[in-house]
Design a protein around this motif. Structure first.
Motif, PDB file in Angstrom:
ATOM      1  N   LEU A 134       0.603  -1.693  -0.299  1.00  0.00           N
ATOM      2  CA  LEU A 134       0.102  -0.414  -0.242  1.00  0.00           C
ATOM      3  C   LEU A 134       0.889   0.972   0.268  1.00  0.00           C
ATOM      4  N   MET A 135       2.103   1.922   0.429  1.00  0.00           N
ATOM      5  CA  MET A 135       2.432   1.767   0.426  1.00  0.00           C
ATOM      6  C   MET A 135       3.167   2.798  -0.620  1.00  0.00           C
ATOM      7  N   GLU A 136       3.745   1.468  -1.668  1.00  0.00           N
ATOM      8  CA  GLU A 136       4.559   1.659  -2.595  1.00  0.00           C
ATOM      9  C   GLU A 136       2.833   2.336  -3.342  1.00  0.00           C
ATOM     10  N   LEU A 137       1.837   1.556  -3.287  1.00  0.00           N
ATOM     11  CA  LEU A 137       0.856   2.218  -4.534  1.00  0.00           C
ATOM     12  C   LEU A 137       0.275   3.047  -4.216  1.00  0.00           C
ATOM     13  N   GLY A 138      -0.144   4.193  -3.088  1.00  0.00           N
ATOM     14  CA  GLY A 138       0.028   5.354  -2.023  1.00  0.00           C
ATOM     15  C   GLY A 138       0.863   6.153  -2.970  1.00  0.00           C
ATOM     16  N   GLY A 139       2.138   5.456  -3.113  1.00  0.00           N
ATOM     17  CA  GLY A 139       3.116   6.695  -3.042  1.00  0.00           C
ATOM     18  C   GLY A 139       3.683   7.445  -2.153  1.00  0.00           C
ATOM     19  N   TRP A 140       4.189   6.871  -0.355  1.00  0.00           N
ATOM     20  CA  TRP A 140       3.872   7.674   0.583  1.00  0.00           C
ATOM     21  C   TRP A 140       5.607   7.008   0.826  1.00  0.00           C
ATOM     22  N   ARG A 141       5.971   8.327   1.699  1.00  0.00           N
ATOM     23  CA  ARG A 141       7.775   7.521   2.127  1.00  0.00           C
ATOM     24  C   ARG A 141       7.778   6.176   3.651  1.00  0.00           C
ATOM     25  N   SER A 142       5.887   6.314   4.238  1.00  0.00           N
ATOM     26  CA  SER A 142       7.175   5.628   5.529  1.00  0.00           C
ATOM     27  C   SER A 142       5.036   4.603   5.498  1.00  0.00           C
ATOM     28  N   TYR A 143       5.170   4.354   6.637  1.00  0.00           N
ATOM     29  CA  TYR A 143       4.594   3.134   7.319  1.00  0.00           C
ATOM     30  C   TYR A 143       3.681   4.490   7.913  1.00  0.00           C
TER      31      TYR A 143
END
Length: 161
Positions: A119-128
């Motif tokens: 999900l972090m990769e799909l959403g483009g977030w840098r952190s959990y």
């Protein structure tokens, strides 16, 4: 809802960022909030929308969602327009901001079993921590986890109590 992308990333999507054969689309690093490119596998819903847009495409217009039907038509500036609000009224939902859809998308992914890493990769977030801010969960997705204790209780005590 198919990609979890931010409003401007969807509205400013260009055809050179979409590969329908491979079923992927991407946001260029300079377009992403975190300044890191985001790739998105395209599910059936996304593909249906993109194929519909391709059928309406005016030759030479680079935008996937142009605001008009002319070759030099520009992308929409905001999705929250008259049609957006009319749809919400017809659906009888509280007023929504586009970003509410991103929160819903992330929550649905977690409830469906998508790993936080994916999900972090799909959403483009840098952190959990960022992912967890977006994933607002209902307790129903925990039912199978809650039932695991029953197996242990039966094994140890022969019954559940």
């Amino acid at each position: 809802m198919a990609t979890g992308w931010r409003e401007q990333n969807v509205l400013r999507l260009m055809w050179d960022q979409v590969d329908l054969d491979r079923r992927v689309a991407w946001i260029k690093g300079r377009q992403a909030k975190a300044k890191k490119a985001i790739g998105a596998p395209l599910n059936r819903n996304a593909m249906d929308i993109l194929l519909e847009q391709r059928a309406k495409r005016v030759a030479g217009n680079p935008w996937v969602f142009p605001s008009g039907s002319e070759k030099d038509s520009q992308p929409y500036v905001r999705a929250s327009n008259t049609g957006w609000y009319a749809t919400q009224r017809r659906a009888r939902v509280e007023p929504l901001a586009w970003h509410d859809l991103r929160h819903t998308w992330a929550s649905w992914h977690v409830m469906a079993g998508t790993s936080l890493r994916s999900l972090m990769e799909l959403g483009g977030w840098r952190s959990y921590q960022s992912v967890l801010r977006y994933a607002h969960l209902s307790p129903e997705h925990l039912a199978s986890d809650a039932e695991r204790i029953e197996k242990v209780a039966r094994k140890l005590h022969g019954r559940v109590g």
